[in-house]
Write an enzyme that holds these catalytic residues in place. Sequence first.
Site, PDB file in Angstrom:
ATOM      1  N   GLY A 180       0.798  -1.230   0.000  1.00 36.06           N
ATOM      2  CA  GLY A 180       0.000   0.000   0.000  1.00 36.06           C
ATOM      3  C   GLY A 180       0.826   1.273   0.000  1.00 36.06           C
ATOM      4  N   CYS A 192     -26.804 -13.088 -19.951  1.00 41.10           N
ATOM      5  CA  CYS A 192     -26.278 -14.348 -19.400  1.00 41.10           C
ATOM      6  C   CYS A 192     -26.909 -14.696 -18.068  1.00 41.10           C
ATOM      7  CB  CYS A 192     -24.751 -14.318 -19.289  1.00 41.10           C
ATOM      8  SG  CYS A 192     -24.151 -13.512 -17.787  1.00 41.10           S
ATOM      9  N   CYS A 206     -27.822  -9.981 -15.269  1.00 37.74           N
ATOM     10  CA  CYS A 206     -27.381  -9.635 -16.622  1.00 37.74           C
ATOM     11  C   CYS A 206     -28.454 -10.051 -17.638  1.00 37.74           C
ATOM     12  CB  CYS A 206     -26.063 -10.351 -16.919  1.00 37.74           C
ATOM     13  SG  CYS A 206     -25.544 -10.224 -18.651  1.00 37.74           S
ATOM     14  N   CYS A 228     -23.332  -7.722 -18.111  1.00 43.88           N
ATOM     15  CA  CYS A 228     -22.056  -7.826 -17.403  1.00 43.88           C
ATOM     16  C   CYS A 228     -21.083  -6.791 -17.949  1.00 43.88           C
ATOM     17  CB  CYS A 228     -21.425  -9.199 -17.624  1.00 43.88           C
ATOM     18  SG  CYS A 228     -22.339 -10.556 -16.910  1.00 43.88           S
ATOM     19  N   CYS A 283     -19.159 -12.790 -19.175  1.00 40.47           N
ATOM     20  CA  CYS A 283     -20.482 -12.934 -19.771  1.00 40.47           C
ATOM     21  C   CYS A 283     -20.447 -13.982 -20.901  1.00 40.47           C
ATOM     22  CB  CYS A 283     -20.927 -11.583 -20.321  1.00 40.47           C
ATOM     23  SG  CYS A 283     -22.693 -11.454 -20.632  1.00 40.47           S
TER      24      CYS A 283
HETATM   25 ZN   LIG Z   1     -23.575 -11.386 -18.542  1.00 38.87          ZN
END
Ligand SMILES: [Zn+2]
Lengths: 265, 313
Positions: free
Chosen positions: B37, B249, B246, B271, B277
């Site tokens: 970090g 999908c 989605c 997506c 996807c």
């Molecule tokens: Zn998708």
Amino acid sequence: MTFQDNTPEQPLLLRASKTTKFYGDRIGCQDVSFEVYPGEVLAIVGESGSGKSTLLNCLSTRLAPTTGAVEYRGRDGILRDLYQMSEAQRRVLMRTDWGYVHQHPSDGLRMTVSAGANVGERLMAVGERHYGNIRSNASDWLERVEIATDRIDDDPRAFSGGMRQRLQIARNLVTAPRLVFMDEPTGGLDVSVQARLLDLLRSLVSDLGLAVIIVTHDLAVARLLSHRTLVMRHGRVIEHGLTDQVLDDPQESYTQLLVSSILQP
Amino acid sequence: MSTPATSFTDHYNFAYLDEQTKRMIRRAILKGIAIPGYQVPFAAREMPMPYGWGTGGVQVTAAVIGHSDTLKMIDQGSDDTTNAVALRNFFVQTTGVNTTTHTKGASLIQTRHRIPEEPLSEDQVLVYQVPIPEPLRFLEPRETETRKMHALEEYGLMHVKLYEDIARFGHIATTYAYPVLVNERYVMDPSPIPKFDNPKMHRMEALQLFGAGREKRIYAIPPHTDVVSLDFEDHPFTPQEFDQPCAICGAEHVYLDEVILDDQGSRMFVCSDSDYCEERRTEGHTGHLGTNPLDAPSNGTAKDNASSKEACK
Ligand SMILES: [Zn+2]
Ligand SMILES: Nc1ncnc2c1ncn2[C@@H]1O[C@H](COP(=O)(O)OP(=O)(O)OP(=O)(O)O)[C@@H](O)[C@H]1O
Ligand SMILES: [Mg+2]
């Protein structure tokens, strides 16, 4: 079991010992020694260029002295040389146990965040993670410095000079510091606004039992707020005593001049 | 999977940068890994593309890529935006490595704005393009001061920013570049990924590297490191949630983009991770629209049309 009936003497809070600051060859302040006790208000007065701000900055770790020491007693009761502490320790001190009120509020405030966040910042800095608590604390403090709580989400750019200064004070006091440094806190304000701020400061200081070291060139401010006064000239302390004594019966001719100059109509 | 559009030329040193520069960048990366970090300054080089095109990420990728790597390049979750294609071609030309759009098949992934939905594994490296590495910059413009704040772990200001969000909007309105605490020590800007992706950074198996070109900073999160999003007890961190799956999908709990379908204003949510996807559709999953309406007519790249991400609440 018996108790002593005389209260023990309070241990000192801050001690300056021969504190000296040179800017190259030029004297900022020289050989300044004094002590401040808890709950005590000390005024540093003197004409422009006499070294008031230099001294205040040396005391508050904003400016390392060339020679001499400044010691502070932490909440643990131990007196430490501020300049022997690590920077991290000093910074913790500055945002918890101390406050610093600048003459110009914009130097002490975050002008682009809300009043509530300005007050809450120190709480968040010491680990407060409950929004509701931070906000109610901020709201209480706005009320205490006489800012309407419905201004909590406004940023200080929308505030008058007097409000900004009161906000700066609230922002400093929210962590219940024991010592607050102030450099000409009423400096840039109109006379009537000054008077109101002084009243507020006076009651806050006595309610909270704050120790204050306040720099001012205005003897009326010293008179109203402080217990003791330290008069500076050319970087040195030339007179030091109870404020009423220093102002009513100045010993040094320079102080006499200062006092008489404000008493002139 | 995809065949490179351009082919390798040996006019360049491998991965464009000279060996000395790559060593210098690797040293910065190693230091970054050693101090999770922490922003390591590095002598960023001029790259044959303007700042804002991922020069920081490109330099990190160039410093760690090897002949046997398989590279995936993503921009906004997609492999075929103009940006992703240009950067992929850059590495194909300068290294000749294999490329892929499949998250699982890649050993090295450079990304802008997203973390793949598919969990990453120990043998993968994820490189982020970072525009502004300093999370404290918003409230403290002075570099000397922000450095000190990191050094002394003075992070109250980060919460001031979150406080302001809640005061103004009633909730923490920061949805991108949502600040995190890494390994219980450094506050870090995760680059402009949606906060939806923040939890994926926590104890991720893959090594995460961050490159900021203009600001010349590199930072890193080694595998299995704690990455915690900052919040308040009474306003806990919450990633975006989508109230629908989605459209093509049917995936749930993934980050969705809104895609405009025609000039009548019809839209769908799909997506953002186009590879994810596609994989799902290959496996036979379908959403309520059945097939992808964008597959039929040639419509340009879907992602270049993706507009708002605010389908979420
Ligand atoms: Zn998708
Ligand atoms: N940064 C600096 N560099 C050089 N000299 C300085 C610096 N700051 C202050 N001085 C000098 O140190 C002396 C004391 O200045 P200081 O600012 O402490 O006075 P002051 O009493 O606060 O004055 P004022 O009432 O005008 O604020 C002056 O001679 C001043 O010119
Ligand atoms: Mg001054």
